[in-house]
Design an enzyme around this catalytic site. Structure first.
Site, PDB file in Angstrom:
ATOM      1  N   ARG A  46       0.852  -1.200   0.000  1.00  0.00           N
ATOM      2  CA  ARG A  46       0.000   0.000   0.000  1.00  0.00           C
ATOM      3  C   ARG A  46       0.881   1.242   0.000  1.00  0.00           C
ATOM      4  O   ARG A  46       0.613   2.214  -0.690  1.00  0.00           O
ATOM      5  CB  ARG A  46      -0.951   0.022   1.211  1.00  0.00           C
ATOM      6  N   TYR A  98     -17.013  15.582 -15.679  1.00  0.00           N
ATOM      7  CA  TYR A  98     -17.327  14.158 -15.747  1.00  0.00           C
ATOM      8  C   TYR A  98     -18.429  13.850 -14.723  1.00  0.00           C
ATOM      9  O   TYR A  98     -18.402  14.361 -13.600  1.00  0.00           O
ATOM     10  CB  TYR A  98     -16.040  13.390 -15.439  1.00  0.00           C
ATOM     11  N   ASP A 170      -8.274  18.074 -14.600  1.00  0.00           N
ATOM     12  CA  ASP A 170      -8.502  16.721 -15.124  1.00  0.00           C
ATOM     13  C   ASP A 170      -8.108  16.724 -16.605  1.00  0.00           C
ATOM     14  O   ASP A 170      -8.733  17.393 -17.429  1.00  0.00           O
ATOM     15  CB  ASP A 170      -9.989  16.365 -14.938  1.00  0.00           C
TER      16      ASP A 170
HETATM   17  C1  LIG Z   1     -13.526   8.233 -16.605  1.00  0.00           C
HETATM   18  C2  LIG Z   1     -13.227   9.580 -16.133  1.00  0.00           C
HETATM   19  C3  LIG Z   1     -12.999   9.846 -14.771  1.00  0.00           C
HETATM   20  C4  LIG Z   1     -13.135   8.778 -13.701  1.00  0.00           C
HETATM   21  O1  LIG Z   1     -12.197   7.766 -13.850  1.00  0.00           O
HETATM   22  P1  LIG Z   1     -12.451   6.225 -13.428  1.00  0.00           P
HETATM   23  O2  LIG Z   1     -11.169   5.585 -13.812  1.00  0.00           O
HETATM   24  O3  LIG Z   1     -13.639   5.744 -14.198  1.00  0.00           O
HETATM   25  O4  LIG Z   1     -12.712   6.207 -11.961  1.00  0.00           O
HETATM   26  C5  LIG Z   1     -12.686  11.134 -14.407  1.00  0.00           C
HETATM   27  N1  LIG Z   1     -12.609  12.136 -15.314  1.00  0.00           N
HETATM   28  C6  LIG Z   1     -12.842  11.921 -16.625  1.00  0.00           C
HETATM   29  C7  LIG Z   1     -12.747  13.069 -17.573  1.00  0.00           C
HETATM   30  C8  LIG Z   1     -13.161  10.650 -17.077  1.00  0.00           C
HETATM   31  O5  LIG Z   1     -13.394  10.451 -18.384  1.00  0.00           O
END
Ligand SMILES: *Cc1c(COP(=O)(O)O)cnc(C)c1O
Length: 382
Positions: A46, A98, A170
């Site tokens: 971890r 998202y 993101d």
């Molecule tokens: C898919 C996605 C997430 C979340 O990711 P997971 O791996 O599904 O938990 C976050 N931001 C964006 C833009 C995504 O496309």
């Protein structure tokens, strides 16, 4: 090292024991001490694992950061990062994110006493107006999912830094091949490695990369304390996926743009939202800020639910599935699939209507993809 070389070598040395060229999968939970007072580099998986470390160093290099962290999913990365903030703090979040990020922030984080305001991040005056003395974070996504809105990273970073507010971006939709948010002054970049980074639709994973060592220490503390870490096998798969990131992104870009241009000319299509098209409202900004475009974008059909269902059900090559960024082409219906977590009113206000469809163009021969769309669109008269 340049990008393509980093994809293959960053964080990855031949294994010191046997010289294995591919990073071994250290499928172990724990590591033996040399002796009672002599720990080794790793003690428990971890806290750290050699396969994960290789992936984390590779991600840090690709995103131009000082330290990278791998997580069990994109949402695991986001949840862990939100532990940097406390009850009484205020967060400004893009009004287009998202669906899972929306659910985490609005339904989970807010219930812990952190205030979250949704703001149009293209409107700097609206952001200035929303900032409070306790504002600690601006959460950014660009291009946004599913409406492909592009926001100005340099302008946002400048505004936030002036006021001592952190920024998290993101970068899942473009991947580090096309965009590096830290270069524009973002503090943290977050990814769902499930998407383009892994690229083969066989892993759920997440990542965060930070621009500052002190922030890196805090995120490392949380990564270990929260424990939402990926297993070594998944780290190995993401590392392997990244080796071809540059090649895949070039092809994704080509196929995506070809399909977008073809759709833009189709009589059954009302409007295509793709930052690489001249018709996109932030096309110039996208050109300036990114080195290219991925293959995920959305379009509005003429007609409503019936037309959308006819298209989705009529396709043979495109699978109807959420997610994006894999080698195979996918199509999905945000209204009832990815963005169902948003209340109906919020969806409508954003522009996620019943005639909106999102596609992730894969690496098949683009002529086959266009043929498939052509036959399916023929069956969906409004
Ligand atoms: C898919 C996605 C997430 C979340 O990711 P997971 O791996 O599904 O938990 C976050 N931001 C964006 C833009 C995504 O496309």
């Amino acid at each position: 090292m340049r990008f393509k070389t980093q994809c293959i070598h960053a964080g990855q040395e031949p294994d010191p024991l046997h010289g294995a060229v591919m990073t071994p999968v250290y499928q172990t939970s724990t590591f033996a001490f040399k002796s009672a007072d002599e720990p080794r580099e790793f003690d428990y998986s971890r806290s750290g694992n050699p396969t994960r470390k290789a992936l984390e160093e590779c991600l840090a290099a690709l995103e131009h950061g000082v330290r990278g962290f791998a997580f069990a999913s994109g949402m695991a990365a986001e949840s862990t990062l939100m532990m940097l903030y406390s009850s009484g703090d205020h967060v400004i979040m893009s009004d287009q994110v998202y669906g899972g990020t929306y659910r985490l922030m609005m339904n989970v984080i807010r219930s812990k006493g952190i205030d979250v305001d949704l703001v149009d991040l293209n409107d700097l005056d609206a952001i200035r107006g929303a900032i409070r003395p306790n504002t600690k974070l601006i959460w950014i996504e660009t291009p946004t999912n599913p409406l492909m809105k592009v926001v100005d990273l340099a302008a946002l970073a400048a505004l936030a830094r002036e006021r001592g507010i952190q920024t998290i971006c993101d970068n899942t939709f473009l991947s580090p091949y096309f965009q590096n948010p830290l270069d524009f002054g973002m503090d943290i970049v977050v990814h769902s490695t499930t998407k383009y980074l892994n690229g083969h639709s066989d892993v759920v994973g997440g990542a965060a990369v930070v621009s500052d060592p002190e922030l890196g220490e805090r995120v490392y503390y949380l990564q270990n304390a929260v424990g939402a870490v990926p297993g070594p096998w998944d780290c190995f798969l993401v590392l392997r996926g990244i080796k071809t990131l540059a090649l895949r992104m070039e092809e994704h870009q080509k196929n995506g743009l070809a399909v977008a241009r073809w759709l833009e000319d189709h009589p059954q299509v009302e409007r295509v939202l793709h930052p690489g098209l001249e018709s996109h409202p932030q096309h110039a900004l996208a050109q300036r800020q990114s080195r290219g475009n991925s293959s995920t974008f959305s379009f509005y059909l003429h007609g409503g639910v019936k037309a959308a269902h006819a298209l989705l059900n009529g396709l043979r090559l495109f699978s109807q599935a959420v997610s994006l960024g894999g080698v195979e082409s996918l199509i999905e219906y945000p209204w009832t699939m990815t963005h169902a977590a948003l209340p109906e009113g919020a969806r409508r206000e954003m522009g996620i209507a019943e005639n909106l469809v999102r596609i992730s163009v894969g690496l098949e021969d683009v002529a086959d993809l266009v043929e498939d769309l052509e036959q399916a669109l023929a069956g969906c008269t409004a």
